[in-house]
Structure formats: structure tokens, C-alpha cells
Design an enzyme around this catalytic site. Structure first.
Site, PDB file in Angstrom:
ATOM      1  N   HIS A 206       0.809  -1.221   0.000  1.00  0.00           N
ATOM      2  CA  HIS A 206       0.000   0.000   0.000  1.00  0.00           C
ATOM      3  C   HIS A 206       0.840   1.268   0.000  1.00  0.00           C
ATOM      4  O   HIS A 206       0.319   2.364  -0.064  1.00  0.00           O
ATOM      5  CB  HIS A 206      -0.898   0.032   1.242  1.00  0.00           C
TER       6      HIS A 206
HETATM    7  C1  UD1 Z   1      -1.091   5.996   5.848  1.00  0.00           C
HETATM    8  C2  UD1 Z   1       0.333   6.370   6.254  1.00  0.00           C
HETATM    9  C3  UD1 Z   1       1.249   5.187   6.023  1.00  0.00           C
HETATM   10  C4  UD1 Z   1       0.731   3.961   6.750  1.00  0.00           C
HETATM   11  C5  UD1 Z   1      -0.718   3.697   6.363  1.00  0.00           C
HETATM   12  C6  UD1 Z   1      -1.252   2.590   7.224  1.00  0.00           C
HETATM   13  C7  UD1 Z   1       0.968   8.734   5.956  1.00  0.00           C
HETATM   14  C8  UD1 Z   1       1.721   9.702   5.123  1.00  0.00           C
HETATM   15  N1  UD1 Z   1       0.837   7.483   5.442  1.00  0.00           N
HETATM   16  O1  UD1 Z   1      -1.078   5.700   4.463  1.00  0.00           O
HETATM   17  O2  UD1 Z   1       2.528   5.485   6.542  1.00  0.00           O
HETATM   18  O3  UD1 Z   1       1.516   2.868   6.403  1.00  0.00           O
HETATM   19  O4  UD1 Z   1      -1.501   4.869   6.591  1.00  0.00           O
HETATM   20  O5  UD1 Z   1      -2.249   1.873   6.603  1.00  0.00           O
HETATM   21  O6  UD1 Z   1       0.503   9.074   7.019  1.00  0.00           O
HETATM   22  N2  UD1 Z   1      -8.479   5.722   2.198  1.00  0.00           N
HETATM   23  C9  UD1 Z   1      -9.700   5.118   2.328  1.00  0.00           C
HETATM   24  N3  UD1 Z   1     -10.184   4.901   3.590  1.00  0.00           N
HETATM   25  C10 UD1 Z   1      -9.525   5.280   4.686  1.00  0.00           C
HETATM   26  C11 UD1 Z   1      -8.283   5.908   4.562  1.00  0.00           C
HETATM   27  C12 UD1 Z   1      -7.767   6.120   3.299  1.00  0.00           C
HETATM   28  O7  UD1 Z   1     -10.348   4.757   1.347  1.00  0.00           O
HETATM   29  O8  UD1 Z   1     -10.031   5.047   5.795  1.00  0.00           O
HETATM   30  C13 UD1 Z   1      -7.920   5.929   0.851  1.00  0.00           C
HETATM   31  C14 UD1 Z   1      -8.212   7.325   0.308  1.00  0.00           C
HETATM   32  O9  UD1 Z   1      -8.406   7.242  -1.054  1.00  0.00           O
HETATM   33  C15 UD1 Z   1      -6.915   8.062   0.581  1.00  0.00           C
HETATM   34  C16 UD1 Z   1      -5.874   6.964   0.443  1.00  0.00           C
HETATM   35  O10 UD1 Z   1      -6.514   5.779   0.926  1.00  0.00           O
HETATM   36  O11 UD1 Z   1      -6.714   9.118  -0.310  1.00  0.00           O
HETATM   37  C17 UD1 Z   1      -4.616   7.224   1.237  1.00  0.00           C
HETATM   38  O12 UD1 Z   1      -4.900   7.486   2.599  1.00  0.00           O
HETATM   39  P1  UD1 Z   1      -3.836   8.267   3.522  1.00  0.00           P
HETATM   40  O13 UD1 Z   1      -4.348   8.402   4.886  1.00  0.00           O
HETATM   41  O14 UD1 Z   1      -3.392   9.513   2.831  1.00  0.00           O
HETATM   42  O15 UD1 Z   1      -2.568   7.341   3.521  1.00  0.00           O
HETATM   43  P2  UD1 Z   1      -2.404   5.781   3.604  1.00  0.00           P
HETATM   44  O16 UD1 Z   1      -2.029   5.286   2.247  1.00  0.00           O
HETATM   45  O17 UD1 Z   1      -3.556   5.169   4.294  1.00  0.00           O
HETATM   46  N1  UDP Z   2      -3.315  -5.479   9.120  1.00  0.00           N
HETATM   47  C1  UDP Z   2      -4.603  -5.971   9.312  1.00  0.00           C
HETATM   48  N2  UDP Z   2      -5.337  -6.350   8.205  1.00  0.00           N
HETATM   49  C2  UDP Z   2      -4.837  -6.272   6.941  1.00  0.00           C
HETATM   50  C3  UDP Z   2      -3.517  -5.774   6.756  1.00  0.00           C
HETATM   51  C4  UDP Z   2      -2.781  -5.385   7.861  1.00  0.00           C
HETATM   52  O1  UDP Z   2      -5.082  -6.081  10.442  1.00  0.00           O
HETATM   53  O2  UDP Z   2      -5.543  -6.630   6.001  1.00  0.00           O
HETATM   54  C5  UDP Z   2      -2.555  -5.031  10.291  1.00  0.00           C
HETATM   55  C6  UDP Z   2      -1.297  -5.815  10.541  1.00  0.00           C
HETATM   56  O3  UDP Z   2      -1.547  -6.855  11.451  1.00  0.00           O
HETATM   57  C7  UDP Z   2      -0.328  -4.776  11.112  1.00  0.00           C
HETATM   58  C8  UDP Z   2      -0.880  -3.462  10.639  1.00  0.00           C
HETATM   59  O4  UDP Z   2      -2.138  -3.711  10.062  1.00  0.00           O
HETATM   60  O5  UDP Z   2      -0.347  -4.777  12.519  1.00  0.00           O
HETATM   61  C9  UDP Z   2       0.049  -2.837   9.630  1.00  0.00           C
HETATM   62  O6  UDP Z   2      -0.559  -1.713   9.112  1.00  0.00           O
HETATM   63  P1  UDP Z   2      -0.223  -1.125   7.701  1.00  0.00           P
HETATM   64  O7  UDP Z   2       0.452  -2.139   6.865  1.00  0.00           O
HETATM   65  O8  UDP Z   2      -1.473  -0.510   7.205  1.00  0.00           O
HETATM   66  O9  UDP Z   2       0.748   0.085   8.069  1.00  0.00           O
HETATM   67  P2  UDP Z   2       2.320   0.215   8.312  1.00  0.00           P
HETATM   68  O10 UDP Z   2       2.706  -0.728   9.380  1.00  0.00           O
HETATM   69  O11 UDP Z   2       2.985  -0.043   7.010  1.00  0.00           O
HETATM   70  O12 UDP Z   2       2.473   1.652   8.697  1.00  0.00           O
END
Ligand code: UD1
Ligand code: UDP
Length: 366
Positions: A206
Site C-alpha cells: 500500500h
Molecule cells: C497511511 C500512512 C502510512 C501507513 C498507512 C497505514 C501517511 C503519510 N501514510 O497511508 O505510513 O503505512 O496509513 O495503513 O501518514 N483511504 C480510504 N479509507 C480510509 C483511509 C484512506 O479509502 O479510511 C484511501 C483514500 O483514497 C486516501 C488513500 O486511501 O486518499 C490514502 O490514505 P492516507 O491516509 O493519505 O494514507 P495511507 O495510504 O492510508
Molecule cells: N493489518 C490488518 N489487516 C490487513 C492488513 C494489515 O489487520 O488486512 C494489520 C497488521 O496486522 C499490522 C498493521 O495492520 O499490525 C500494519 O498496518 P499497515 O500495513 O497498514 O501500516 P504500516 O505498518 O505499514 O504503517
């Protein structure tokens, strides 16, 4: 009186702060939860509050998605208001998201102290928004809780005083210890996905630098396909909404070995990880979980802020090049055993013990 304000906003922060919230409950420490709303889809948010039995947030800032500047600015305003109203002694943030940046900036300018859980992680790749966030949070914080010696070393190298630093292990170990048996008992994910007794790799991808780049996204999918083909394994990909959107907007066809499913609930994800033959990922937390659960991991990135996983032999970096992914998978399937470098599952207790609030809560009332 509010002793601790937890500022959180995304899936990994909810999972990794849950052990601290639960430790506060055990110790009678007063806290509030400030949810920025960075994640808002049920599958990334409420499902984790439910499964981890966390109380509803006291503040729901409902900031949602947006550009880095807009999202962070709106969170900053909301977190500042929550701190003004609740006057916590300490604000705790965890990790490296924009919610962490906003929480750290707000707290560091106010009459409260700031603790950074999972401090000192460095990928040394300043192109990653997460790297900027973690560096700024570390330099704003009063208390640093690096999980390992290695992350402490990075903090010291940047001039942070050792008296502010406590190595605690990672709270992800606390979360796994609390939930793995429950997951084994309750989760039906293997049957639900038809995986019982079959060979499969679990994949997450992601990260912005991967899925927002069409070539890299196609490359990692092609690598997953080649590895699946070579080892007769299906690749199960619980897909983050960001990646789902990109897959659709780039109009990428999924290769036949790769099956996308909705993001999994925490217990299902834990169960699916523990039973996988291998994990393919670009996530931070998933690299740690695979390592802790003894499952070999290939990280489809050029760098990792979790070098401990590579050093112990649990993880290998493959970038998003299909051949390298296939080769790394073959090598990791032959990996031996390793030691978990992320601690013993008492990180939450250690963090609370290092904060002034916990010392006072243990004082005997006169
Ligand atoms: C964010 C964090 C990333 C982390 C991830 C965990 C930052 C810069 N990035 O990335 O480090 O690994 O969270 O999962 O803070 N969206 C949805 N539903 C939601 C949230 C997001 O559909 O509840 C979609 C939206 O289209 C949005 C995109 O995901 O534009 C990105 O969301 P965003 O919060 O900007 O960053 P993540 O990719 O989730
Ligand atoms: N995770 C989850 N369901 C999923 C994918 C990830 O519960 O389908 C959990 C996983 O166990 C881990 C956390 O989400 O603890 C990691 O989050 P993510 O990969 O979104 O963010 P990052 O760690 O890269 O910031």
C-alpha cells in the site's frame, strides 16, 4: 485529571497503541483518545477498536483524506484544541504517519510533554513521507521509546540525549502475545478464504512509493505472480483502499496467482500471517509481525526502517523487480530459524514506567 492523551489516526497506530491503552486501564491511569480520522473506512478503523476492545475515542476529528499539507494542518488544529481542553501531562504518538506529525507538532508547542513510541526508526530515504514524519516527531519529543538498540543508536547519532531514551521493545509484540491464541481459536479466515491445508503467500502492498507508481505496482504484482508460480502457491492480497484505487485507475489486470480480498480484521490477519508459507509486503508493521511469528518475509522496497528483521535472517529486500522478488522468495523459503529482535511483550509497561504519570500513580495516598 488527564494524564495521557493518545493521538492516533490509522490502522497500525490503533493496533500498536492498544497495549498501552490497556496497560493504562490496568494501572488506573487517566487518558483520552484523540482520533484524527486519517483512517475512517470501517475496515481500517472501527473494526480494530472493536476487536481490540478499545473505548470509543474521546475526540473524533474526522479529518479524512487529503493532500499532506491539508490533512496535517486540519489535524494540527483539532489536536491543539483537544490538548487545550483536556490538559494532558503527556501526549503519546506512535510511529510515522501524518497523524503522528500533527500530534507531535501540536504537543511540542504546548504546555504538555510528548512521548514518541517506536522512536528512532530510520529508512534513510527522505523521499518517504514517513521518514520526514518520524524524524520530526523524534526531534520534537521529550520521551523516546525506541524498540531496539539499533533505533536508540540512530537517536543518539542525531544528538538526542540518552536520558530521554528508554529501549522498550515494540508494542506489536505485546499485541501479538495478547491476541494470537484468541486468533487461533476464533478466526475462521482460513476456511473462509479456502486456504486450509493449501500453500499460500500473504501479501500487503500500500506504500505510496509503490502503488502510486504504475511501473512499481506492476512490477511487484509480476514478482508475486512469478513467485507463486514457481512454488505452486496462491498469493492472497488483502488490499488497502489506496492500492485498490490505484489498481483501478491504472487499469492493471491482476495476474492469475494473485487474489485480492478486502482488508482483514486484526485477528484474521494475525491468523493468516501465522499460517502463511511466506509474507510479501511493503508494510512496516507486517515485516515485524512476520519476523515475530517465525514466517519468512520478502519486503518489496529498496530500504527498510526495520533492519533488525534482515539482520536476524527473517526478511530480505527485493525492491519491486519481478526477478529479484522471485529469487528472494526462493531464498527466504530456505531460511532457517531466527530470534525475535523486538522484545518480550512488556513494551507498554516499560513505556508507562518511564513516564512521570506512572511514577505518581504508584504513590501511596496519604
Ligand atoms: C497511511 C500512512 C502510512 C501507513 C498507512 C497505514 C501517511 C503519510 N501514510 O497511508 O505510513 O503505512 O496509513 O495503513 O501518514 N483511504 C480510504 N479509507 C480510509 C483511509 C484512506 O479509502 O479510511 C484511501 C483514500 O483514497 C486516501 C488513500 O486511501 O486518499 C490514502 O490514505 P492516507 O491516509 O493519505 O494514507 P495511507 O495510504 O492510508
Ligand atoms: N493489518 C490488518 N489487516 C490487513 C492488513 C494489515 O489487520 O488486512 C494489520 C497488521 O496486522 C499490522 C498493521 O495492520 O499490525 C500494519 O498496518 P499497515 O500495513 O497498514 O501500516 P504500516 O505498518 O505499514 O504503517
Amino acid at each position: 485529571m488527564t494524564e495521557i492523551a493518545f493521538v492516533l489516526g490509522t490502522r497500525p497506530e490503533i493496533i500498536k497503541l492498544a497495549p498501552l491503552v490497556q496497560a493504562c486501564d490496568r494501572q488506573g491511569i487517566e487518558y483520552v483518545i484523540v482520533h484524527t480520522g486519517q483512517h475512517y473506512s470501517d475496515s481500517l478503523d472501527t473494526v480494530f477498536f472493536d476487536q481490540l476492545e478499545l473505548p470509543d475515542p474521546d475526540y473524533d476529528l474526522a479529518v479524512g483524506s487529503g493532500s499532506h499539507g491539508k490533512q496535517t494542518a486540519e489535524m494540527l488544529v483539532g489536536v491543539e484544541r483537544a490538548i487545550e481542553e483536556t490538559e494532558p501531562e503527556v501526549v503519546l504518538v506512535q510511529g510515522d504517519t501524518n497523524s503522528v506529525l500533527a500530534g507531535a507538532l501540536a504537543a511540542s508547542k504546548m504546555d504538555t510533554e510528548l512521548g514518541h513510541v517506536e522512536a528512532g526508526l530510520r529508512s534513510f530515504d527522505r523521499e518517504m513521507p514517513e521518514e520526514t514524519n518520524r524524524v520530526i516527531a523524534d526531534h520534537a519529543a521529550d520521551y523516546h521509546f525506541p524498540p531496539t538498540e539499533c533505533s536508540k543508536k540512530y537517536l543518539l547519532r542525531e544528538g538526542i540525549s540518552s536520558f530521554r531514551i528508554t529501549i522498550t521493545g515494540n508494542t506489536v509484540v505485546d499485541a501479538i502475545q495478547r491476541n494470537l491464541d484468541i486468533a487461533r481459536e476464533k478466526s475462521t479466515v482460513l476456511a473462509d478464504l479456502g486456504l486450509k491445508g493449501s500453500r499460500y503467500f500473504l501479501m500487503t502492498a500500500h506504500r505510496a512509493e509503490n502503488v502510486d507508481d504504475e511501473d512499481r505496482f506492476e512490477g511487484l504484482l509480476a514478482g508475486a505472480q512469478r513467485a507463486g508460480e514457481a512454488h505452486d502457491a496462491e498469493v492472497i492480497y488483502p488490499i488497502h483502499p489506496r492500492a485498490r484505487e490505484r489498481l483501478e485507475s491504472f487499469d492493471i489486470d491482476l495476474p492469475p496467482r494473485v487474489r485480492t480480498v478486502e482488508p482483514l480484521e486484526y485477528l484474521d490477519f494475525l491468523r493468516a500471517t501465522a499460517s502463511a508459507d511466506l509474507v510479501l509486503t511493503d508494510s512496516g508493521g507486517v515485516q515485524e509481525e512476520a519476523c515475530i511469528l517465525g514466517v519468512p518475509c520478502v519486503t518489496m522496497r529498496d530500504s527498510t526502517e526495520r533492519p533488525e528483521t534482515v539482520d536476524v535472517g527473517a526478511n530480505r529486500l527485493s525492491s519491486c523487480e519481478p526477478e529479484r522478488i522471485e529469487r528472494s522468495v526462493a531464498e527466504m523459503l530456505d531460511a532457517g530459524e531466527w530470534e525475535n529482535p523486538f522484545g518480550d511483550g512488556d513494551a507498554a509497561e516499560r513505556i508507562l514506567e518511564a513516564l512521570p504519570v506512572a511514577a505518581r500513580s504508584k504513590e501511596v495516598p496519604q
